[in-house]
Design an enzyme around this catalytic site. Structure first.
Site, PDB file in Angstrom:
ATOM      1  N   GLU A  26       0.781  -1.240   0.000  1.00 14.96           N
ATOM      2  CA  GLU A  26       0.000   0.000   0.000  1.00 14.96           C
ATOM      3  C   GLU A  26       0.817   1.297   0.000  1.00 14.96           C
ATOM      4  OE1 GLU A  26      -2.924  -0.287   3.135  1.00 14.96           O
ATOM      5  OE2 GLU A  26      -4.102  -1.723   1.976  1.00 14.96           O
ATOM      6  N   GLU A  37      -5.372  -7.850  -0.576  1.00 16.57           N
ATOM      7  CA  GLU A  37      -6.140  -7.626   0.645  1.00 16.57           C
ATOM      8  C   GLU A  37      -7.581  -7.296   0.301  1.00 16.57           C
ATOM      9  OE1 GLU A  37      -4.815  -4.823   3.549  1.00 16.57           O
ATOM     10  OE2 GLU A  37      -2.705  -5.475   3.445  1.00 16.57           O
TER      11      GLU A  37
END
Length: 360
Positions: A185, A295
């Site tokens: 991320e 995710e």
């Protein structure tokens, strides 16, 4: 998920540090009826396509990235890598992939320096116990930062991250089960700034001779819903990225709560959860690329379970370009965390019944 690894159990709820803000999250509601109707709120993607590659379906065991404010921290207390007793339920359920978060600063306390031998030995010991998985993703869970400093500000050409991956690639090149999750991320930097950093690591990995799968994220939390949005989108910045070994996928994350942050117990409608993937799937097809959903997660709320099912039906329908997925999250340190699928003394979590329907 947008958190810094701090988790505090708090009387049936949980406190997660999210983007610098403490957010209270309630435990998942379980035991409530849920109807999963394929005709209602159906995903917008068209019917399933024959996959042109292996499919991987599994779980994040996230305990290796815990206590990120305590570096190096105490192994076995602040953090630990997956243990066989944690992962056994997922292997038994037929999952074949695991994503293993690690912290860069623990592996490499100083940039451009040797990897810490004791830390690498702990990680190797954990990997040795993961024989039931066909794909083991090493996820550098650092948000494109090193010791809190953004990479575009301290190393815009990406030499630091490339050095880490050179060392890891040399160590793990002989084990084709190991996938290289380049960075978790990235955020706070533009896609244009991220591109040379990602490319430097990809080229460094291939320069070692390693041909392992590499998962390349985008910036802006690597969201699938935003992959093609804006003039400086991930889609625009990364569409010409080429892997010399032709074994790369773009890692995206996507949570079905209203702001896609993975911090809320409520979810958008199943239809909206599925539509969040439309533009990313179209981009993957247009660019002859592969995607991996690293995710996603949801609470046990009935609408969230339906949204979770809609997301996975969308990935099934897009299996020509989606390599697979790893759910967030399992692991023994979560306590009552609303997205956890780690079985407890009451048995399986409600999300597991949805995941099992869509496993490879």
């Amino acid at each position: 998920m947008r958190h810094n690894g701090l988790f505090i159990a708090l009387g049936g709820a949980a406190l997660v540090a999210t983007a610098g803000v403490a957010v209270m999250i309630a435990p998942a509601r379980t035991g409530l009826p849920i109807t999963l109707d394929p005709a209602a709120d159906a995903p917008s993607a068209t019917g399933p396509r024959k996959p042109a590659h292996p499919r991987y379906t599994g779980v994040n065991i996230a305990t290796g990235g815990f206590a990120s404010k305590r570096i190096p921290g105490r192994y076995g207390f602040d953090y630990f890598y997956p243990k066989p007793q944690e992962t056994a339920p997922f292997v038994a359920a037929g999952m074949n992939a695991i994503r293993v978060p690690v912290l860069w600063e623990r592996l490499q306390p100083q940039p451009n320096a040797p990897i810490d031998a004791a830390e690498l030995a702990r990680l190797d010991e954990s990997i040795a116990g993961l024989g039931g998985f066909g794909l083991i993703i090493l996820d550098v869970h650092n948000y494109a930062k090193y010791r809190g400093q953004r990479l575009d500000q301290i190393d815009p050409r990406g030499a630091m991250l490339a050095d880490l991956w050179t060392r890891l690639a040399r160590h793990y090149a002989g084990d084709k089960r190991i996938g290289f999750g380049m960075m978790n991320e990235p955020n706070g930097l533009s896609a244009t700034a991220w591109r040379p950093i990602a490319e430097a690591s990809l080229q460094a990995i291939r320069a070692t001779g390693a041909r392992n799968l590499v998962l390349v994220p985008g910036t802006n939390w690597s969201g699938a819903h935003s992959w093609t949005k804006g003039s400086d989108s991930n889609g625009e910045a990364l569409k010409t990225l080429v892997d010399p070994a032709n074994n790369m996928a773009f890692e995206m994350h996507q949570y079905p709560d209203a702001d896609s942050s993975g911090t809320h117990p409520e979810c958008v409608s199943p239809k909206a959860a599925a539509q969040a993937f439309d533009s990313a799937t179209a981009w993957l097809r247009a660019n002859k690329a592969r995607g991996f959903l690293g995710e996603f997660g949801a609470s046990g709320d009935p609408n969230c379970l339906a949204a979770l099912d809609a997301v996975l039906r969308t990935l099934d329908a897009g299996s020509d370009v989606w390599l697979g997925w790893t759910y967030w999250a399992g692991g023994a340190l979560w306590g009552p965390y609303m997205y956890s699928v780690q079985p407890d003394k009451t048995g399986d979590k409600p999300q597991m019944s949805i995941l099992i329907r869509h496993k490879s």
